[in-house]
Design a protein around this motif. Structure first.
Motif, PDB file in Angstrom:
ATOM      1  N   ILE A   1      -6.775  -2.921  -0.647  1.00 28.52           N
ATOM      2  CA  ILE A   1      -5.690  -3.896  -0.766  1.00 28.52           C
ATOM      3  C   ILE A   1      -5.605  -4.755   0.493  1.00 28.52           C
ATOM      4  CG2 ILE A   1      -3.193  -4.166  -0.979  1.00 28.52           C
ATOM      5  CD1 ILE A   1      -4.549  -3.344  -3.559  1.00 28.52           C
ATOM      6  N   LEU A   2      -5.729  -4.140   1.656  1.00 28.78           N
ATOM      7  CA  LEU A   2      -5.637  -4.895   2.908  1.00 28.78           C
ATOM      8  C   LEU A   2      -6.812  -5.856   3.059  1.00 28.78           C
ATOM      9  CD1 LEU A   2      -4.332  -2.141   5.350  1.00 28.78           C
ATOM     10  CD2 LEU A   2      -3.043  -3.972   4.253  1.00 28.78           C
ATOM     11  N   ARG A   3      -8.016  -5.414   2.669  1.00 31.28           N
ATOM     12  CA  ARG A   3      -9.173  -6.321   2.719  1.00 31.28           C
ATOM     13  C   ARG A   3      -8.977  -7.493   1.762  1.00 31.28           C
ATOM     14  NH1 ARG A   3     -12.383  -1.527   2.958  1.00 31.28           N
ATOM     15  NH2 ARG A   3     -12.772  -1.720   0.712  1.00 31.28           N
ATOM     16  N   LEU A   4      -8.362  -7.207   0.621  1.00 37.53           N
ATOM     17  CA  LEU A   4      -8.104  -8.258  -0.357  1.00 37.53           C
ATOM     18  C   LEU A   4      -7.136  -9.297   0.203  1.00 37.53           C
ATOM     19  CD1 LEU A   4      -8.129  -9.533  -3.169  1.00 37.53           C
ATOM     20  CD2 LEU A   4      -6.449  -7.818  -3.874  1.00 37.53           C
ATOM     21  N   LEU A   5      -6.053  -8.859   0.824  1.00 37.76           N
ATOM     22  CA  LEU A   5      -5.089  -9.784   1.410  1.00 37.76           C
ATOM     23  C   LEU A   5      -5.725 -10.606   2.529  1.00 37.76           C
ATOM     24  CD1 LEU A   5      -1.919  -7.504   1.537  1.00 37.76           C
ATOM     25  CD2 LEU A   5      -2.371  -9.370  -0.051  1.00 37.76           C
ATOM     26  N   GLU A   6      -6.571  -9.967   3.321  1.00 38.96           N
ATOM     27  CA  GLU A   6      -7.263 -10.689   4.388  1.00 38.96           C
ATOM     28  C   GLU A   6      -8.196 -11.747   3.809  1.00 38.96           C
ATOM     29  OE1 GLU A   6      -9.662  -9.573   8.510  1.00 38.96           O
ATOM     30  OE2 GLU A   6      -9.813  -8.250   6.770  1.00 38.96           O
ATOM     31  N   ARG A   7      -8.902 -11.412   2.730  1.00 41.06           N
ATOM     32  CA  ARG A   7      -9.819 -12.360   2.111  1.00 41.06           C
ATOM     33  C   ARG A   7      -9.055 -13.530   1.493  1.00 41.06           C
ATOM     34  NH1 ARG A   7     -12.402  -8.877  -0.551  1.00 41.06           N
ATOM     35  NH2 ARG A   7     -11.518  -9.139  -2.650  1.00 41.06           N
ATOM     36  N   VAL A   8      -7.908 -13.256   0.876  1.00 46.56           N
ATOM     37  CA  VAL A   8      -7.084 -14.323   0.310  1.00 46.56           C
ATOM     38  C   VAL A   8      -6.626 -15.275   1.399  1.00 46.56           C
ATOM     39  CG1 VAL A   8      -4.835 -14.779  -0.755  1.00 46.56           C
ATOM     40  CG2 VAL A   8      -6.329 -13.020  -1.703  1.00 46.56           C
ATOM     41  N   ASN A   9      -6.254 -14.742   2.541  1.00 46.59           N
ATOM     42  CA  ASN A   9      -5.802 -15.580   3.648  1.00 46.59           C
ATOM     43  C   ASN A   9      -6.925 -16.453   4.190  1.00 46.59           C
ATOM     44  OD1 ASN A   9      -5.717 -15.398   6.989  1.00 46.59           O
ATOM     45  ND2 ASN A   9      -3.830 -16.152   6.064  1.00 46.59           N
ATOM     46  N   LYS A  10      -8.113 -15.899   4.327  1.00 43.94           N
ATOM     47  CA  LYS A  10      -9.217 -16.653   4.923  1.00 43.94           C
ATOM     48  C   LYS A  10      -9.819 -17.668   3.963  1.00 43.94           C
ATOM     49  CE  LYS A  10     -10.582 -13.178   8.330  1.00 43.94           C
ATOM     50  NZ  LYS A  10     -11.657 -12.287   8.820  1.00 43.94           N
ATOM     51  N   LEU A  11      -9.958 -17.308   2.684  1.00 42.71           N
ATOM     52  CA  LEU A  11     -10.621 -18.193   1.735  1.00 42.71           C
ATOM     53  C   LEU A  11      -9.679 -19.270   1.194  1.00 42.71           C
ATOM     54  CD1 LEU A  11     -12.788 -15.653  -0.320  1.00 42.71           C
ATOM     55  CD2 LEU A  11     -13.445 -17.059   1.642  1.00 42.71           C
ATOM     56  N   SER A  12      -8.431 -18.916   0.958  1.00 40.53           N
ATOM     57  CA  SER A  12      -7.492 -19.868   0.356  1.00 40.53           C
ATOM     58  C   SER A  12      -6.521 -20.473   1.355  1.00 40.53           C
ATOM     59  CB  SER A  12      -6.693 -19.178  -0.766  1.00 40.53           C
ATOM     60  OG  SER A  12      -7.547 -18.595  -1.719  1.00 40.53           O
TER      61      SER A  12
ATOM     62  N   THR B   1       0.823  -1.216   0.000  1.00 41.32           N
ATOM     63  CA  THR B   1       0.000   0.000   0.000  1.00 41.32           C
ATOM     64  C   THR B   1       0.849   1.255   0.000  1.00 41.32           C
ATOM     65  OG1 THR B   1      -0.130  -0.033   2.426  1.00 41.32           O
ATOM     66  CG2 THR B   1      -1.849  -1.194   1.217  1.00 41.32           C
ATOM     67  N   ASN B   2       2.093   1.141  -0.446  1.00 38.31           N
ATOM     68  CA  ASN B   2       3.003   2.278  -0.431  1.00 38.31           C
ATOM     69  C   ASN B   2       2.505   3.396  -1.349  1.00 38.31           C
ATOM     70  OD1 ASN B   2       5.352   3.731   0.210  1.00 38.31           O
ATOM     71  ND2 ASN B   2       6.415   2.935  -1.591  1.00 38.31           N
ATOM     72  N   ALA B   3       2.449   4.633  -0.824  1.00 35.23           N
ATOM     73  CA  ALA B   3       2.077   5.836  -1.589  1.00 35.23           C
ATOM     74  C   ALA B   3       0.681   5.743  -2.190  1.00 35.23           C
ATOM     75  CB  ALA B   3       3.100   6.109  -2.691  1.00 35.23           C
ATOM     76  N   MET B   4      -0.225   5.062  -1.511  1.00 33.09           N
ATOM     77  CA  MET B   4      -1.601   4.949  -1.992  1.00 33.09           C
ATOM     78  C   MET B   4      -2.538   5.805  -1.160  1.00 33.09           C
ATOM     79  SD  MET B   4      -2.417   1.014  -2.968  1.00 33.09           S
ATOM     80  CE  MET B   4      -1.549   0.167  -4.263  1.00 33.09           C
ATOM     81  N   GLU B   5      -3.679   6.130  -1.755  1.00 31.99           N
ATOM     82  CA  GLU B   5      -4.720   6.820  -1.013  1.00 31.99           C
ATOM     83  C   GLU B   5      -5.319   5.878   0.034  1.00 31.99           C
ATOM     84  OE1 GLU B   5      -7.542   8.135  -3.841  1.00 31.99           O
ATOM     85  OE2 GLU B   5      -6.214   9.626  -4.756  1.00 31.99           O
ATOM     86  N   ALA B   6      -5.966   6.477   1.036  1.00 33.36           N
ATOM     87  CA  ALA B   6      -6.508   5.678   2.136  1.00 33.36           C
ATOM     88  C   ALA B   6      -7.532   4.662   1.650  1.00 33.36           C
ATOM     89  CB  ALA B   6      -7.130   6.600   3.190  1.00 33.36           C
ATOM     90  N   SER B   7      -8.364   5.041   0.680  1.00 32.44           N
ATOM     91  CA  SER B   7      -9.379   4.118   0.183  1.00 32.44           C
ATOM     92  C   SER B   7      -8.750   2.930  -0.529  1.00 32.44           C
ATOM     93  CB  SER B   7     -10.335   4.847  -0.772  1.00 32.44           C
ATOM     94  OG  SER B   7      -9.606   5.408  -1.867  1.00 32.44           O
ATOM     95  N   ASN B   8      -7.697   3.192  -1.327  1.00 34.31           N
ATOM     96  CA  ASN B   8      -7.006   2.096  -2.012  1.00 34.31           C
ATOM     97  C   ASN B   8      -6.263   1.212  -1.020  1.00 34.31           C
ATOM     98  OD1 ASN B   8      -7.823   2.761  -4.618  1.00 34.31           O
ATOM     99  ND2 ASN B   8      -6.122   4.184  -4.912  1.00 34.31           N
ATOM    100  N   GLN B   9      -5.689   1.802   0.017  1.00 33.43           N
ATOM    101  CA  GLN B   9      -5.020   1.016   1.051  1.00 33.43           C
ATOM    102  C   GLN B   9      -5.990   0.046   1.699  1.00 33.43           C
ATOM    103  OE1 GLN B   9      -3.037   3.397   3.971  1.00 33.43           O
ATOM    104  NE2 GLN B   9      -1.553   4.249   2.533  1.00 33.43           N
ATOM    105  N   ALA B  10      -7.166   0.529   2.046  1.00 33.94           N
ATOM    106  CA  ALA B  10      -8.162  -0.325   2.694  1.00 33.94           C
ATOM    107  C   ALA B  10      -8.584  -1.468   1.771  1.00 33.94           C
ATOM    108  CB  ALA B  10      -9.374   0.510   3.106  1.00 33.94           C
TER     109      ALA B  10
END
Length: 335
Positions: free
Chosen positions: A197-208, A186-195
């Motif tokens: 990306i982090l939700r995406l990584l969390e979903r990848v961890n939980k589903l896969s 999330t380097n140099a990203m807006e707050a909305s884009n950061q959120a």
């Protein structure tokens, strides 16, 4: 058996002044399905650890370790061909500057299809092109890109930084890896884009069930996602523990300084007050201080700090400090 077991990893880099230790006796253990945070200031050696793990160390690097195992595989004993094969199957990496890592002369779809290994093709050989196209669209949907048909035909320079980062994550997920290393995603990203990306990584961890090593220089960006956190300073892992231990009871002064530098937005911060900072900067690798490397910047430094502190543990939380913080007070002797 842990998924990743690194013990006493040392990385020495050739310079005109001789060899310098960029990473010194770094240890890390990752369990399957874990999200581990690796945090520290820029220049602390986080990216060097990630690149060594991914097998993209340069010729001027001298990498040694007592143990560097992925499952039951010794990573240091693999040849370059075997390491590339493992990177195409079990380990994937998301770099911190996606726009510079993507090929500007190829479309997103072509690069996604190239990242898909042949072993995953669930079709006859003459159906591979259609299968790859369908899988590329599915991957883009999976990482939250809605206009997938437009993006798949676009070039990297036509996309935003957040979209490029999502494409990089999609390329990492294309191999269905066991371990995903995200180096400041999330380097140099807006707050909305950061959120997002982090939700995406969390979903990848939980589903896969994918294990995630999340690297950042900002403790606030990923603290909620992680199970455990390791803090690095000047090439060394100075403290490691669970998320609750690190955030509420840090023992190393550097960890406490990182938490104090987090802006307090609950209203108790006086108007126009100065933010907390740690004085000084990370010393250059050519002139590291003796003993504790935080010594010249540490507010609690004493004479004993010229001696390298040994590893200490308290309730499963490990740290390197002669004078740890938040420790129980010893009872006074009876008179």
């Amino acid at each position: 058996m842990p998924l990743l077991d690194i013990r006493n990893l040392t990385i020495e880099i050739e310079t005109p002044q001789g060899l310098v230790k960029a990473v010194d006796k770094f240890s890390l253990t990752l369990a399957e399905g874990e999200i581990r945070g690796l945090v520290g200031e820029s220049g602390s050696g986080k990216s060097l650890v990630a690149e060594t793990l991914a097998g993209i160390a340069k010729d001027t690097w001298h990498v040694t370790a007592d143990r560097m195992h992925f499952g039951n595989i010794d990573l240091l004993s693999l040849s370059h061909k075997e390491r590339r094969r493992m990177m195409g199957q079990d380990i994937a990496m998301v770099f911190q500057e996606p726009s510079s890592c993507l090929d500007p002369s190829q479309t997103i779809g072509a690069q996604l299809k190239e990242a898909m290994p042949r072993r995953m093709a669930n079709a006859k050989w003459w159906q591979h092109w259609h299968w790859r196209h369908k899988e590329a669209v599915s991957l883009l949907h999976r990482v939250g890109i809605r206009n997938s048909q437009t993006v798949i035909n676009a070039y990297p320079f036509e996309l935003s930084e957040g979209e490029c980062q999502k494409v990089m994550i999609a390329m990492g997920l294309a191999t269905q890896p066991k371990l995903l290393v995200a180096d400041e995603p999330t380097n140099a990203m807006e707050a909305s884009n950061q959120a997002q990306i982090l939700r995406l990584l969390e979903r990848v961890n939980k589903l896969s069930g994918t294990t995630v090593l999340l690297i950042s220089n900002d403790l606030t960006t990923f603290a909620r996602l992680t199970n455990n956190i390791t803090v690095m300073y000047c090439g060394q892992a100075v403290e490691s523990g669970t998320r609750e231990q690190i955030l509420t009871q840090p023992h190393h002064p550097y960890t406490a300084a990182l938490l104090q530098m987090m802006p307090d937005l609950d209203g108790s911060l006086p108007h126009k007050s100065r933010l907390n900072t740690l004085p000084g900067a990370i010393p250059p690798l050519q002139s590291l201080p003796i003993g504790c490397r935080l010594g010249p910047r540490c507010p609690n430094a004493q004479k004993k700090c010229v001696i390298t502190p040994p590893l200490a543990k308290y309730k499963g939380q490990s740290y390197y400090c002669h004078f740890p913080l938040n420790m129980p007070q010893k009872g006074k002797p009876k008179s």
